[in-house]
Design an enzyme around this catalytic site. Structure first.
Site, PDB file in Angstrom:
ATOM      1  N   GLN A 209       0.818  -1.215   0.000  1.00 48.34           N
ATOM      2  CA  GLN A 209       0.000   0.000   0.000  1.00 48.34           C
ATOM      3  C   GLN A 209       0.852   1.266   0.000  1.00 48.34           C
ATOM      4  O   GLN A 209       0.517   2.236  -0.668  1.00 48.34           O
ATOM      5  CB  GLN A 209      -0.930   0.012   1.223  1.00 48.34           C
ATOM      6  CG  GLN A 209      -1.987  -1.073   1.214  1.00 48.34           C
ATOM      7  CD  GLN A 209      -2.965  -0.950   0.051  1.00 48.34           C
ATOM      8  OE1 GLN A 209      -3.200   0.134  -0.484  1.00 48.34           O
ATOM      9  NE2 GLN A 209      -3.533  -2.063  -0.359  1.00 48.34           N
ATOM     10  N   LYS A 232      -0.905  -2.182  -7.923  1.00 49.01           N
ATOM     11  CA  LYS A 232      -1.351  -1.056  -7.095  1.00 49.01           C
ATOM     12  C   LYS A 232      -0.576   0.218  -7.457  1.00 49.01           C
ATOM     13  O   LYS A 232      -1.006   1.321  -7.162  1.00 49.01           O
ATOM     14  CB  LYS A 232      -1.185  -1.386  -5.615  1.00 49.01           C
ATOM     15  CG  LYS A 232      -2.051  -2.576  -5.178  1.00 49.01           C
ATOM     16  CD  LYS A 232      -2.046  -2.753  -3.685  1.00 49.01           C
ATOM     17  CE  LYS A 232      -2.315  -4.170  -3.257  1.00 49.01           C
ATOM     18  NZ  LYS A 232      -3.720  -4.557  -3.260  1.00 49.01           N
TER      19      LYS A 232
HETATM   20  C1  LIG Z   1      -0.902  -4.536   2.741  1.00 41.97           C
HETATM   21  C2  LIG Z   1      -0.962  -5.564   1.645  1.00 41.97           C
HETATM   22  N1  LIG Z   1      -0.051  -6.542   1.630  1.00 41.97           N
HETATM   23  C3  LIG Z   1      -0.043  -7.471   0.654  1.00 41.97           C
HETATM   24  C4  LIG Z   1      -0.972  -7.445  -0.359  1.00 41.97           C
HETATM   25  C5  LIG Z   1      -0.915  -8.510  -1.403  1.00 41.97           C
HETATM   26  O1  LIG Z   1      -0.736  -7.968  -2.681  1.00 41.97           O
HETATM   27  P1  LIG Z   1      -0.746  -8.963  -3.916  1.00 41.97           P
HETATM   28  O2  LIG Z   1      -2.062  -9.689  -3.854  1.00 41.97           O
HETATM   29  O3  LIG Z   1      -0.640  -8.092  -5.113  1.00 41.97           O
HETATM   30  O4  LIG Z   1       0.394  -9.885  -3.742  1.00 41.97           O
HETATM   31  C6  LIG Z   1      -1.954  -6.461  -0.367  1.00 41.97           C
HETATM   32  C7  LIG Z   1      -3.019  -6.455  -1.398  1.00 41.97           C
HETATM   33  O5  LIG Z   1      -4.131  -6.052  -1.151  1.00 41.97           O
HETATM   34  C8  LIG Z   1      -1.939  -5.477   0.658  1.00 41.97           C
HETATM   35  O6  LIG Z   1      -2.835  -4.504   0.679  1.00 41.97           O
END
Ligand SMILES: Cc1ncc(COP(=O)(O)O)c(C=O)c1O
Length: 412
Positions: A209, A232
């Site tokens: 984030q 993101k």
């Molecule tokens: C704080 C945080 N960590 C990890 C993730 C995992 O991201 P990804 O699904 O792209 O690996 C997210 C996704 O929402 C997140 O908000």
């Protein structure tokens, strides 16, 4: 006097760069407030991916032909772009992954598991995403180590003195979020690293984030591992980034085995490629890396400092909008907070909130946000979450307020 053209943030100009924002949903203007799940993509990102596939598509690091050289060059320039964005010391420290989740799993497997002994500890916080809980649980289960959880306050702030207290002689790693997706809390990352390093403990920060809401300097943070996720950062899905301190990555065994990550292979034994390729087995997401390059260029062209300021004022505005709606309670009121508004409404399940506001064209997220322990901490089954990005406007937040007023009417 020459006007400072960078000083004013022209949100309409930014919005014009995102084609999807001009579409309608449910017959209404799209109000996209689900950015913490994934952000929309500027046309320049889509164009860069398209140019790769139509102009230079080839596999990387393998061919002597011109297209392969061009693709390799574009892929490696993307790595350099990521290095610069996070101010890593060297491209050797930038590993492309599929997403943040894979980056954390890589560290859990290749760094933590060989290190952990029965009774050792991995310290996380009570506001982690499942991606920064489950890989450590698996590593602990495989090694006999224990997961220790640092508490948070009713505002959703990390208890730093507890972090200090909980880093003990058995702590082998601290793994914490830089910004909570469920609460918006921005954690005191530099302090976490300082406290851990004072006791000789390495730190991983989950920047999923944080990385698109604030400047991140891994060298200034002095952090050992930092993960981020491309989708993101206004980039494509399927591409993520792991920053790792070279001295640690160099000592680690590979995570996945296969092509590209080797120096030599015989049936008796194989040897490993140099950093960072040791950790990039198989054909990488070349188009994804190129798209991420374009996304980081786009962020810089708008100006991260101005994005921070714009989102700060939107967060203030959105907080006031929610506070004006009877029965709404914001979950996550940390002093240091990114542009995420998690909330509950008396007598209405978050799922119903999401469904009704969707009919008004407003996209928010409802549920546990892959952070079930956070929901438990605050005694709610789920929250509704509006999360903001650089292209959001006060009109978007007014639309959210109107849609929530409609929810109130329905449930009156
Ligand atoms: C704080 C945080 N960590 C990890 C993730 C995992 O991201 P990804 O699904 O792209 O690996 C997210 C996704 O929402 C997140 O908000």
């Amino acid at each position: 006097m020459i006007p400072d053209v960078r000083a004013a943030f022209d949100v309409e100009r930014v919005r014009a760069d995102f084609p999807i924002l001009s579409r309608t949903v449910r017959g209404r203007r799209l109000v996209y407030l689900d950015n913490a799940a994934t952000t929309q993509k500027p046309a320049s990102v889509v164009d860069a991916i398209s140019r790769y596939y139509t102009g230079i598509n080839a596999n990387v690091h393998r061919g002597v032909h011109e297209l392969s050289e061009l693709a390799t060059d574009a892929y490696e320039r993307a790595r350099e772009r990521v290095r610069a964005y996070f101010n890593a010391g060297s491209r050797r420290e930038v590993v492309f992954t599929r997403n943040a989740t894979e980056g954390i799993n890589l560290v859990a497997h290749a760094f933590a598991r060989p290190l952990l002994k029965p009774g050792d500890e991995v310290l996380i916080s009570a506001m982690e995403h499942h991606s920064n809980i489950v890989p450590w649980q698996l590593a602990c289960a495989a090694t006999g180590a224990q997961l220790v959880v640092a508490p948070i306050s009713d505002d959703g702030e990390l208890d730093l003195s507890a972090v200090d207290r909980l880093i003990g002689p058995r702590t082998r790693l601290v793994a914490m979020t830089h910004m909570s997706n469920a609460l918006g809390t921005v954690t005191p990352a530099a302090d976490i690293v300082r406290l851990a390093h004072a006791k000789g403990v390495p730190v991983l920060l989950d920047g999923s984030q944080a990385a698109y809401h604030m400047p991140v300097d891994v060298r200034a943070l002095d952090v050992d591992f930092y993960v981020a996720t491309g989708h993101k950062l206004y980039g494509p899905t399927g591409i993520g980034v792991l920053y790792g301190r070279a001295s640690l990555l160099g000592e680690m065994e590979p995570f996945l085995g296969g092509g590209d990550m080797i120096a030599s292979v015989t049936f008796q034994r194989s040897t490993w490629n140099e950093l960072p390729y040791k950790f990039e087995a198989g054909t990488p997401h070349i188009a994804g890396a190129i798209g991420l390059h374009a996304a980081l260029d786009y962020i810089d062209s708008v100006g991260l400092d101005r994005i921070v300021e714009h989102e700060r004022s939107l967060l203030e505005y959105g907080t006031a909008v929610l506070q004006n709606i009877p029965g709404v309670r914001i979950i996550g009121t940390a002093r240091s907070k990114g542009s995420i508004l998690s909330f509950v409404m008396d007598g209405v399940h978050p799922h119903d909130i999401g469904t009704i506001v969707d009919r008004e064209g407003v996209a928010i997220r409802t549920g546990h946000h892959c952070a079930q322990p956070v929901m438990e901490r605050f005694g709610v089954p789920a929250t509704a979450r509006a999360s903001l990005a650089m292209y959001n406007t006060t009109a978007d937040l007014d639309a959210l307020g109107d849609a929530l007023a409609r929810v109130r009417e329905v449930f009156a």
